[in-house]
Enzyme design. Structure first.
Site, mmCIF file in Angstrom:
data_model
loop_
_atom_site.group_PDB
_atom_site.id
_atom_site.type_symbol
_atom_site.label_atom_id
_atom_site.label_comp_id
_atom_site.label_asym_id
_atom_site.label_seq_id
_atom_site.Cartn_x
_atom_site.Cartn_y
_atom_site.Cartn_z
ATOM 1 N N GLY A 3 0.829 -1.197 0.000
ATOM 2 C CA GLY A 3 0.000 0.000 0.000
ATOM 3 C C GLY A 3 0.860 1.242 0.000
ATOM 4 C CD GLU A 4 3.924 2.663 3.120
ATOM 5 O OE1 GLU A 4 4.869 3.137 2.438
ATOM 6 O OE2 GLU A 4 4.104 2.100 4.212
ATOM 7 N N GLY A 5 0.783 3.704 -1.785
ATOM 8 C CA GLY A 5 1.127 4.239 -3.096
ATOM 9 C C GLY A 5 2.444 3.713 -3.617
#
Length: 332
Positions: free
Chosen positions: A299-301
């Protein structure tokens, strides 16, 4: 850009790719010192950028990356092994530069910002009622839209929120159907008992919230960061800014837009195929092919930021290579 109601979202496909710019970019691709099509998807990415930026020779002078963070009432059902305090702790880590997304944005040339969305006030537990009111959903949509820089050439999107892999699976199941178990994965590390709790919570939510329009599904089952991602996607489209979505959670966040109007995600790339099992199924439903398949699930980009490097490489080839005429190379 400000949304006044959830019902006007589907009318936002008012910006379209520039087919003349795409054709001019294709003509350039076919004149470069290589066999036509030999750079594969790099060529496709260059044409995609040309069409949405409206120029035959698009460049990325500013890449903007935004991570939206939210907390979720569904965590009351024991769907995540971590406490919701971790969301705020990770936001602080992003702001201090210590997370994976910071390093990937730095090396791939993106300016990162983090938008924390009322972390002290989680959404409601969707097994008991709607996760958000219409007003709360609109507020988050508008926060997302306001975060987009109209001067950016590309927008990288990511998220953070304990419990939001459950949210993603719930949205995907509600919008595209199928067995809930096919959409559910381990997220941040759920054990078999945790997976069973996830499935049970989502099934209860789906039973409670039936027959809703796509944006009402977002309100009933989603979260503030999911709504903010939708707002950012729509604002980027208004400004002809291509978007790189991250993995399963980020893609599922944008999925209500596709359900409202499939054209609303035409300006979006998916950065990578998540190792979360529902992501391939979701990509098939959206008719999207991810840029990378690196078995990531952070996640997180992070996957979107990594894909930005590939997009930059595609444009370097497109803009920097010589044509056959410039190089004095025979084309046939």
């Amino acid at each position: 850009m400000e949304f006044q109601s959830l019902e006007d979202i589907a009318a936002r496909a008012d910006t379209h790719p520039d087919e003349a710019a795409r054709a001019a970019a294709l003509a350039r691709q076919n004149s470069l010192t290589k066999p036509p099509g030999s750079l594969g998807r790099l060529e496709e990415l260059a044409l995609f950028m040309a069409a949405w930026r409206g120029t035959a020779r698009p460049r990325i002078n500013r890449a903007q990356a935004v991570v939206f963070a939210g907390n979720h009432g569904i965590c009351a059902q024991g769907v995540n092994p971590y406490p919701q305090a971790v969301t705020a702790q990770m936001v602080a880590n992003f702001e201090a530069g210590g997370a994976s997304i910071n390093q990937l944005c730095r090396v791939n040339g993106a300016d990162l910002s983090v938008v924390a969305l009322d972390l002290d006030h989680p959404t409601a537990d969707f097994t008991q009622g709607p996760a958000m009111t219409g007003a709360e959903t609109l507020a988050a949509l508008n926060r997302g839209a306001a975060a987009v820089d109209p001067g950016a050439d590309v927008l990288v999107l990511g998220e953070m929120g304990i419990g939001n892999s459950t949210i993603a699976a719930a949205l995907a199941a509600a919008l595209f159907g199928g067995a809930v178990a096919d959409w559910v994965g381990p997220g941040t590390g759920s054990d078999p008992a945790g997976l069973r709790r996830k499935i049970a919570a989502i099934e209860a939510g789906l039973a409670r919230h039936r027959g809703l329009a796509p944006m009402q599904v977002l309100a009933a089952l989603g979260g503030r960061e999911q709504a903010a991602i939708c707002g950012a996607v729509l604002a980027a489209r208004r400004h002809r800014i291509p978007v790189i979505l991250d993995g399963f959670i980020c893609t599922a966040a944008a999925a209500p837009l596709h359900a409202a109007d499939p054209g609303l995600l035409d300006h979006c790339l998916v950065g990578h195929v998540s190792a979360e099992p529902g992501h391939r199924k979701l990509l098939a439903a959206l008719d999207k092919t991810a840029v990378l398949d690196f078995e990531m699930r952070l996640g997180e980009g992070s996957g979107a930021a990594l894909a930005l490097g590939i997009l930059r490489a595609a444009l370097e080839c497109h803009n920097g290579m010589a044509t056959f005429g410039e190089a004095g190379v025979s084309a046939a």
